[in-house]
Design a protein around this motif. Structure first.
Motif, mmCIF file in Angstrom:
data_model
loop_
_atom_site.group_PDB
_atom_site.id
_atom_site.type_symbol
_atom_site.label_atom_id
_atom_site.label_comp_id
_atom_site.label_asym_id
_atom_site.label_seq_id
_atom_site.Cartn_x
_atom_site.Cartn_y
_atom_site.Cartn_z
ATOM 1 N N PRO A 108 0.809 -1.234 0.000
ATOM 2 C CA PRO A 108 0.000 0.000 0.000
ATOM 3 C C PRO A 108 0.837 1.276 0.000
ATOM 4 O O PRO A 108 0.430 2.279 -0.589
ATOM 5 C CB PRO A 108 -0.839 -0.123 1.276
ATOM 6 C CG PRO A 108 -0.112 -1.107 2.132
ATOM 7 C CD PRO A 108 0.555 -2.052 1.203
ATOM 8 N N MET A 109 2.032 1.244 0.627
ATOM 9 C CA MET A 109 2.849 2.457 0.672
ATOM 10 C C MET A 109 3.263 2.892 -0.730
ATOM 11 O O MET A 109 3.250 4.087 -1.055
ATOM 12 C CB MET A 109 4.083 2.225 1.545
ATOM 13 C CG MET A 109 3.785 2.134 3.030
ATOM 14 S SD MET A 109 2.904 3.599 3.662
ATOM 15 C CE MET A 109 4.100 4.878 3.337
ATOM 16 N N LEU A 110 3.643 1.919 -1.564
ATOM 17 C CA LEU A 110 4.004 2.253 -2.944
ATOM 18 C C LEU A 110 2.787 2.783 -3.703
ATOM 19 O O LEU A 110 2.913 3.625 -4.596
ATOM 20 C CB LEU A 110 4.580 1.023 -3.655
ATOM 21 C CG LEU A 110 5.932 0.504 -3.136
ATOM 22 C CD1 LEU A 110 6.376 -0.719 -3.939
ATOM 23 C CD2 LEU A 110 6.987 1.594 -3.231
ATOM 24 N N GLY A 111 1.622 2.286 -3.345
ATOM 25 C CA GLY A 111 0.395 2.796 -3.952
ATOM 26 C C GLY A 111 0.168 4.259 -3.613
ATOM 27 O O GLY A 111 -0.226 5.061 -4.471
ATOM 28 N N TYR A 112 0.455 4.641 -2.344
ATOM 29 C CA TYR A 112 0.304 6.037 -1.946
ATOM 30 C C TYR A 112 1.294 6.931 -2.694
ATOM 31 O O TYR A 112 0.953 8.055 -3.089
ATOM 32 C CB TYR A 112 0.510 6.176 -0.429
ATOM 33 C CG TYR A 112 -0.498 5.409 0.394
ATOM 34 C CD1 TYR A 112 -1.833 5.301 -0.017
ATOM 35 C CD2 TYR A 112 -0.132 4.791 1.588
ATOM 36 C CE1 TYR A 112 -2.755 4.588 0.733
ATOM 37 C CE2 TYR A 112 -1.048 4.084 2.349
ATOM 38 C CZ TYR A 112 -2.360 3.975 1.908
ATOM 39 O OH TYR A 112 -3.267 3.274 2.646
ATOM 40 N N VAL A 113 2.529 6.430 -2.878
ATOM 41 C CA VAL A 113 3.517 7.195 -3.643
ATOM 42 C C VAL A 113 3.021 7.394 -5.081
ATOM 43 O O VAL A 113 3.166 8.474 -5.658
ATOM 44 C CB VAL A 113 4.889 6.475 -3.641
ATOM 45 C CG1 VAL A 113 5.884 7.206 -4.545
ATOM 46 C CG2 VAL A 113 5.443 6.374 -2.231
ATOM 47 N N MET A 118 0.140 11.095 -9.273
ATOM 48 C CA MET A 118 -1.032 11.480 -10.052
ATOM 49 C C MET A 118 -1.153 13.002 -10.127
ATOM 50 O O MET A 118 -1.707 13.541 -11.105
ATOM 51 C CB MET A 118 -2.292 10.881 -9.418
ATOM 52 C CG MET A 118 -3.568 11.109 -10.212
ATOM 53 S SD MET A 118 -3.571 10.258 -11.809
ATOM 54 C CE MET A 118 -4.102 8.615 -11.284
ATOM 55 N N ILE A 119 -0.599 13.709 -9.128
ATOM 56 C CA ILE A 119 -0.693 15.176 -9.112
ATOM 57 C C ILE A 119 0.051 15.788 -10.295
ATOM 58 O O ILE A 119 -0.537 16.552 -11.071
ATOM 59 C CB ILE A 119 -0.172 15.740 -7.764
ATOM 60 C CG1 ILE A 119 -1.065 15.247 -6.622
ATOM 61 C CG2 ILE A 119 -0.125 17.265 -7.799
ATOM 62 C CD1 ILE A 119 -0.527 15.566 -5.239
ATOM 63 N N ALA A 121 0.904 14.252 -13.026
ATOM 64 C CA ALA A 121 0.291 13.726 -14.253
ATOM 65 C C ALA A 121 -0.948 14.544 -14.622
ATOM 66 O O ALA A 121 -1.119 14.952 -15.779
ATOM 67 C CB ALA A 121 -0.082 12.253 -14.064
ATOM 68 N N LEU A 122 -1.805 14.798 -13.625
ATOM 69 C CA LEU A 122 -3.010 15.585 -13.887
ATOM 70 C C LEU A 122 -2.662 17.038 -14.205
ATOM 71 O O LEU A 122 -3.326 17.680 -15.035
ATOM 72 C CB LEU A 122 -3.945 15.522 -12.677
ATOM 73 C CG LEU A 122 -4.632 14.170 -12.441
ATOM 74 C CD1 LEU A 122 -5.369 14.158 -11.115
ATOM 75 C CD2 LEU A 122 -5.597 13.854 -13.583
ATOM 76 N N PHE A 123 -1.617 17.560 -13.548
ATOM 77 C CA PHE A 123 -1.192 18.937 -13.827
ATOM 78 C C PHE A 123 -0.726 19.060 -15.276
ATOM 79 O O PHE A 123 -1.059 20.029 -15.977
ATOM 80 C CB PHE A 123 -0.055 19.336 -12.874
ATOM 81 C CG PHE A 123 0.342 20.779 -12.977
ATOM 82 C CD1 PHE A 123 -0.389 21.761 -12.327
ATOM 83 C CD2 PHE A 123 1.432 21.162 -13.738
ATOM 84 C CE1 PHE A 123 -0.041 23.100 -12.428
ATOM 85 C CE2 PHE A 123 1.792 22.492 -13.859
ATOM 86 C CZ PHE A 123 1.053 23.468 -13.197
ATOM 87 N N SER A 124 0.043 18.067 -15.728
ATOM 88 C CA SER A 124 0.515 18.064 -17.116
ATOM 89 C C SER A 124 -0.664 17.984 -18.087
ATOM 90 O O SER A 124 -0.692 18.686 -19.100
ATOM 91 C CB SER A 124 1.464 16.877 -17.327
ATOM 92 O OG SER A 124 1.898 16.810 -18.661
ATOM 93 N N LEU A 125 -1.642 17.140 -17.773
ATOM 94 C CA LEU A 125 -2.834 17.031 -18.610
ATOM 95 C C LEU A 125 -3.590 18.361 -18.643
ATOM 96 O O LEU A 125 -4.049 18.809 -19.707
ATOM 97 C CB LEU A 125 -3.738 15.916 -18.072
ATOM 98 C CG LEU A 125 -5.091 15.732 -18.764
ATOM 99 C CD1 LEU A 125 -4.923 15.405 -20.239
ATOM 100 C CD2 LEU A 125 -5.900 14.634 -18.067
ATOM 101 N N ILE A 162 8.322 13.303 -14.880
ATOM 102 C CA ILE A 162 8.393 12.802 -13.498
ATOM 103 C C ILE A 162 7.319 11.748 -13.264
ATOM 104 O O ILE A 162 7.591 10.668 -12.711
ATOM 105 C CB ILE A 162 8.236 13.972 -12.500
ATOM 106 C CG1 ILE A 162 9.477 14.862 -12.529
ATOM 107 C CG2 ILE A 162 7.998 13.442 -11.083
ATOM 108 C CD1 ILE A 162 9.329 16.144 -11.715
ATOM 109 N N ALA A 163 6.100 12.045 -13.675
ATOM 110 C CA ALA A 163 4.990 11.109 -13.461
ATOM 111 C C ALA A 163 5.195 9.823 -14.257
ATOM 112 O O ALA A 163 4.984 8.713 -13.736
ATOM 113 C CB ALA A 163 3.669 11.768 -13.844
#
Length: 744
Positions: A108-113, A118-119, A121-125, A162-163
């Motif tokens: 789960p920790m890697l999932g949180y990372v 996603m931040i 990635a969404l900013f780039s989009l 980065i994403a």
């Protein structure tokens, strides 16, 4: 009488034979997740069917629905959406790992990372969308303005890289149960959407013409870097490492070519210039994606409709009814069934898994060694790639690259396909004769009379062939055949209603991911070849070899085509080999169709050529035999196919280039030649074992007849007569030798 009793009485053997096997890393969703991914896959395939046929809801109903695309789409935009959809669907469906964890063993920790990634990635989009709004409001986009360059580099490009890089690396270590979406994969799907949004936006301006120049916006290069990484990661997941390694070698060559010696030396190319051009129609959006976004996905939809209507099962049951009782019956069934299934299956290895799971155990049951059983299926399934009218996906790429009409290519493939399957049939029959095998009993087989009464199930294939040769486009012919598959299902117990049609589109969407990823990855390699000019320099090397011997140049071209194809799906193998080898053959004076068929044949045959033979390895996994032994045996069974392409060069009539009399004579003598070649390789001639020197004579006679000239045909007939005389009159013992006396 119940349907179950009817099935038992009819002894139907094939059931679900054309269903796609579940890959080790495919996620198996349930509940809401299953509905979401199924809807996505079905909509993705249906989008292509609508786009290719120019369907429009507003034109049909007069109702305008916002955000729906207008068909037909602009070519580059359509291909970008095609790849972006496959990336999103592929990342959600196929895990980066094959070891799915049990309860309580996730990370789960890697999932949180990953969710943190996603931040950016969404900013780039969001920035890509804002660029579109700026351009719509009148901003003149360019690659020189410092403000635009800053926004593209630091507000769009840096978050995207980065994403993308972070999510790819995290996906290798993150563990998620098989029934759930993995956080890094969701990020990668968003990154793919960001790349597509930016490229569609910028290619809609004059900057589309700046690619490959210093004036191209830096954002194109950054988006292409991210897009290339996404394509290569998805290809690794769905097709293994072979194509990735080759693509990585070519990408490395771009930047070290200036330091290479001899014909490998290339001009210095900056990363900005290369990547600004690789995501255009000179690379990723070029011929390979052009074909995967049109013909290939259309015929994948056709194959999915055949699967949903159970026509694929009928093909195999018909083959069992027709050939199951002959000696070595299941092996001959494998030849017929794989030829029929190969017309609608995009890969040799996929064809092996589809039909081999049924035919290989039955071959072992009637007495074939497990190595031979796997080899027969591998050779037969590989031949399906050269079986008209659909052939392998590579044939569509051939039409795209050469400009030769697809119907001409399919017609030219008729005699080579006949020679291939006749050769495999003779090899199988002689093996069965040597071992004294029998076929399956009548009680074990489907009833032939019933199979004949259902002959109408071939109607979709017949309509496809008829439409193609009546001058309809490939897209229209494929669409009509798909509709026919749904219609004929109404005469079977498996009627296709709305739910079955949606299911067929879902199957098609899932099936398409692998071939789309492979075609896009092959496009990267084609882009390298195009930009560095290595293909032209390789052609110069071939011309130099041809000064010594044209046969030597052809042999060298064969080796390169097979080497490039080892471990790669047929489509990618041909696309790469066509870019490197075919131009050199054309410069040798070989007709374009002959040159590309030569390359296509050997790209296909790489699937059964040791040491890396994908089709043979897949068959060995089913038969339980040693993979290397199976690949050697399949190479032996398909040996005639390695001779036939050379004969294209010496006798164009084998590709329907000549008068009907020339074509018939060339085809007839070549079939006899293939029979003799099989006899020589198997050591079985005219009902008995042939001694070693007669086997040599048979092989020489075979080559003379396959060549097709009048003089060589007469020489071959004379040699056959001599071999027949020795075999029937002198009757040498199997271990006989030729006595040699000295002068004394």
């Amino acid at each position: 009488m119940t349907d179950q009793t009817k099935t038992e009485d009819d002894h139907l053997i094939a059931d679900g034979v054309d269903e796609e096997p579940t890959e080790a890393n495919r996620r198996l969703f349930e509940g809401r997740n299953f509905i979401l991914i199924s809807a996505f896959a079905a909509l993705y395939a249906a989008f292509h069917m609508a786009a290719l046929n120019g369907l429009s809801i507003s034109e049909w109903t007069g109702v305008t629905i916002p955000f729906l695309p207008t068909f037909p789409l602009e070519t580059w935009n359509f291909r970008i959406v095609h790849i972006a959809g496959a990336l999103a669907l592929g990342f959600l469906l196929f895990s980066a790992r094959t070891d799915f964890p049990g309860p309580g063993k996730e990370t789960p920790m890697l999932g949180y990372v990953a969710y943190a990634l996603m931040i950016p990635a969404l900013f780039s989009l969001g920035m890509a969308a804002s660029f579109a709004m700026e351009i719509a409001n009148g901003t003149m986009w360019n690659g020189i303005d410092e403000g635009i360059k800053f926004n593209e580099t630091y507000l769009f490009g840096l978050p995207l890289i980065i994403a993308t890089a972070g999510a790819i690396v995290l996906s290798w270590f993150h563990r998620r149960t098989r029934g759930g979406f993995a956080a890094p994969d969701l990020v990668l799907a968003v990154c793919g959407l960001a790349v597509a949004t930016y490229l569609i936006t910028i290619y809609g301006t004059l900057m589309r013409n700046s690619t490959g120049t210093p004036f191209a916006p830096i954002g194109i290069s950054i988006a292409a870097v991210a897009g290339t990484a996404l394509i290569m990661e998805l290809t690794r997941r769905v097709a293994g490492m072979a194509l990735i390694v080759i693509a990585a070698i070519f990408l490395t060559y771009v930047f070290i070519g200036q330091y290479m010696p001899g014909f490998l030396n290339a001009p210095a190319i900056s990363w900005q210039r290369f990547f600004s051009q690789v995501y255009t129609d000179a690379g990723i959006l070029g011929p390979t994606t052009a074909v995967s976004s049109t013909y290939i996905i259309l015929f994948i939809i056709f194959a999915a409709f055949l699967q949903a209507s159970k026509v694929g099962d009928y093909f195999v049951n018909f083959a069992f009814a027709a050939a199951g009782q002959s000696r070595g019956g299941p092996a001959k069934v494998a030849i017929f069934a794989s030829g029929l299934m190969g017309m609608i299956n995009g890969t040799s290895a996929g064809n092996v898994v589809a039909t081999g799971s049924l035919t290989i155990p039955l071959m072992k049951k009637v007495g074939y060694h497990k190595k031979t059983a796997g080899a027969v299926e591998a050779a037969a399934s590989t031949g399906g790639q050269i079986m008209p009218p659909i052939m392998g996906a590579g044939a569509f790429i051939m039409a795209e690259i050469t400009g030769i009409p697809y119907t001409d290519i399919a017609l030219a493939a008729v005699i080579p396909a006949i020679l291939y399957f006749v050769s495999v049939y003779f090899m199988v029959d002689m093996e069965a004769a040597k071992l004294g095998m029998r076929g399956m009993s009548k009680d074990e087989l489907p009833k032939f009379n019933k199979m004949v009464r259902q002959i109408y199930l071939f109607l979709p294939i017949i309509i496809l062939i008829y439409a193609l040769f009546m001058g309809y486009s490939v897209i229209r012919a494929g669409t009509l055949a798909t509709i026919a598959a749904a219609v004929v299902s109404w005469f079977t117990p498996f009627r296709m209603g709305p739910r079955s049609i949606v299911k067929a589109f879902e199957i098609a969407g899932t099936m398409s991911v692998q071939i789309i990823a492979v075609c896009a990855c092959a496009g990267i390699i084609v882009g390298v070849i195009s930009l560095t000019g290595v293909g032209a320099r390789f052609s110069a090397v071939l011309l130099g070899i041809a000064d010594t011997s044209q046969l030597l140049a052809l042999f060298f071209a064969m080796c390169i085509a097979i080497l490039l194809g080892m471990g790669m799906p047929t489509t990618a193998a041909y696309a790469v080999a066509a870019s490197v080898v075919a131009p050199g053959l054309v410069q040798l004076g070989i007709p374009q169709l002959t040159a590309h068929f030569f390359v296509f044949y050997f790209a296909v045959l790489s699937a059964i050529t040791p040491p890396v033979a994908l089709a043979s390895y897949a068959a060995a996994g089913i038969s339980g035999a040693n993979p290397m032994e199976t690949s050697v045996a399949s190479f032996k069974i398909g040996i005639a196919a390695f001779v036939v392409p050379f004969m294209f060069f010496y006798n164009g009539a084998l590709l329907m280039d000549g008068t009907w009399l020339e074509v018939l004579r060339a085809g007839g003598t070549a079939v006899v030649g293939v029979f003799l070649l099989s006899s020589g390789v198997q050591g079985w001639f005219m009902g008995g074992r042939a001694v070693w020197f007669l086997r040599i004579g048979l092989v020489v006679a075979a080559l003379l007849l396959i060549e097709g000239g009048i003089v060589t045909d007469l020489a071959g007939i004379g040699l056959i007569a001599a071999v027949y005389f020795v075999q029937k009159v002198i009757r040498p013992a199997p271990g006989a030798t030729i006595p040699v006396r000295g002068a004394d």
